[in-house]
Scaffold this active site. Structure first.
Site, PDB file in Angstrom:
ATOM      1  CD  GLU A 140      -8.554   0.934   8.001  1.00  0.00           C
ATOM      2  OE1 GLU A 140      -8.605   0.043   8.880  1.00  0.00           O
ATOM      3  OE2 GLU A 140      -7.820   1.932   8.089  1.00  0.00           O
ATOM      4  CG  HIS A 192      -5.725  -2.224   8.975  1.00  0.00           C
ATOM      5  ND1 HIS A 192      -5.790  -0.912   9.389  1.00  0.00           N
ATOM      6  CD2 HIS A 192      -4.400  -2.503   8.922  1.00  0.00           C
ATOM      7  CE1 HIS A 192      -4.571  -0.452   9.586  1.00  0.00           C
ATOM      8  NE2 HIS A 192      -3.701  -1.396   9.304  1.00  0.00           N
ATOM      9  CG  ASN A 195      -8.547  -1.458  12.362  1.00  0.00           C
ATOM     10  OD1 ASN A 195      -7.614  -2.112  11.886  1.00  0.00           O
ATOM     11  ND2 ASN A 195      -9.053  -0.392  11.752  1.00  0.00           N
ATOM     12  CG  ASP A 238      -0.301  -0.443   2.508  1.00  0.00           C
ATOM     13  OD1 ASP A 238       0.939  -0.422   2.589  1.00  0.00           O
ATOM     14  OD2 ASP A 238      -1.031  -0.805   3.448  1.00  0.00           O
TER      15      ASP A 238
HETATM   16  C1  GLP Z   1      -0.405   0.188   8.666  1.00  0.00           C
HETATM   17  C2  GLP Z   1      -0.158  -0.570   7.350  1.00  0.00           C
HETATM   18  C3  GLP Z   1      -0.305  -2.044   7.539  1.00  0.00           C
HETATM   19  C4  GLP Z   1       0.369  -2.447   8.838  1.00  0.00           C
HETATM   20  C5  GLP Z   1      -0.398  -1.889  10.000  1.00  0.00           C
HETATM   21  C6  GLP Z   1       0.244  -2.156  11.346  1.00  0.00           C
HETATM   22  O1  GLP Z   1      -1.423   1.105   8.617  1.00  0.00           O
HETATM   23  N1  GLP Z   1      -0.960  -0.139   6.237  1.00  0.00           N
HETATM   24  O2  GLP Z   1       0.246  -2.712   6.413  1.00  0.00           O
HETATM   25  O3  GLP Z   1       0.382  -3.848   8.949  1.00  0.00           O
HETATM   26  O4  GLP Z   1      -0.732  -0.549   9.817  1.00  0.00           O
HETATM   27  O5  GLP Z   1       1.312  -1.310  11.599  1.00  0.00           O
HETATM   28  P1  GLP Z   1       2.349  -1.507  12.748  1.00  0.00           P
HETATM   29  O6  GLP Z   1       3.229  -2.641  12.323  1.00  0.00           O
HETATM   30  O7  GLP Z   1       3.113  -0.226  12.828  1.00  0.00           O
HETATM   31  O8  GLP Z   1       1.592  -1.831  13.984  1.00  0.00           O
END
Ligand code: GLP
Length: 244
Positions: free
Chosen positions: A143, A138, A136, A67
């Site tokens: 989402e 995702h 959450n 993404d």
């Molecule tokens: C982000 C990314 C995800 C990631 C998630 C968790 O928003 N788009 O690909 O897995 O949030 O992030 P973190 O590893 O910093 O907890």
């Protein structure tokens, strides 16, 4: 879903790097799927170390990232392209032309998303996909909602995600509210999936994922329960809610 519980974040990262190293050594022309966020940083550090100390060769590897924030150019320090360059690509011998991160400045996200999925298909498909998980539930930026997108395209970030990701920006108002994200179908096409979770902050969502016994678009990661080859690697803190 196979689950590996590790004692620490470092052990989680090494275990995850082991999967990638073995796949890359097995097929030096592999197509890999990569993720951003804090969680995979240790995996990337470990892959860089293995490149430098053990000659792990990325010269023919192709990568696709999950993404990118809409509206951010690749040289914006908050962009995921910048993150990937800094954390991994600048320190290994991958050809940057073979690294793909969705284009945050695209003017036609729908057409761009279709093209991105087509590029993945034309490359032969993703052999091993790395994922984190949002608090959450995702994955990528898919989402919780009544419906989830199949293909890559424009998505709206939830308030929870905007709050979670505000730590990377100067203020919460600067967090983009939209992104280009690989869709659930695009992710589920990967042959093998490694999902990482670390820390107390993920304990609740990991317990929901492993204890639910159901698939729900309200916790997008539950769709991974339908995939034949998923390994969750999480540290004890992230796993702590499962048996509570
Ligand atoms: C982000 C990314 C995800 C990631 C998630 C968790 O928003 N788009 O690909 O897995 O949030 O992030 P973190 O590893 O910093 O907890």
């Amino acid at each position: 879903m196979k689950t590996i519980v590790t004692k620490s974040y470092d052990e989680m990262s090494k275990t995850s790097a082991d999967f990638f190293e073995s796949e890359i050594r097995n097929n030096p022309e592999i197509v890999i799927g990569l993720a951003t966020g804090s969680t995979p940083v240790g995996t990337y550090k470990e892959l860089v170390r293995r490149h430098m100390e053990k000659g792990l060769d990325f010269s023919r590897v192709k990568s696709f990232n999950l993404d990118e924030y809409l509206g951010l150019s690749g040289d914006n320090p908050n962009s995921y392209r910048h993150f990937m360059n800094e954390q991994l690509f600048n320190h290994i011998n991958i050809d940057k032309n073979n690294t793909h991160v969705p284009e945050g400045l695209t003017e036609d996200p729908k057409a761009y998303g279709e093209k991105y999925d087509q590029m993945i298909t034309e490359s032969g498909g993703i052999r091993i996909q790395l994922l984190g998980i949002g608090s959450n539930g995702h994955i990528a930026f898919n989402e919780p909602d009544d419906e989830l997108p199949l293909g890559t395209g424009l998505v709206e970030l939830s308030e929870q995600t905007i709050e979670d990701n505000a730590r990377f920006f100067q203020s919460i108002d600067q967090v983009p509210t939209q992104a280009i994200s690989m869709g659930m179908g695009s992710i589920m096409k990967a042959e093998k999936i490694i999902i990482l979770a670390s820390g107390e902050g993920k304990a609740e969502v990991i317990s929901k994922l492993l204890n639910s016994g159901k698939v729900t678009s309200r916790i997008p990661a539950t769709f991974l329960l339908l995939h034949p080859d998923v390994t969750l690697i999480c540290d004890e803190e992230a796993y702590s809610g499962v048996s509570r």
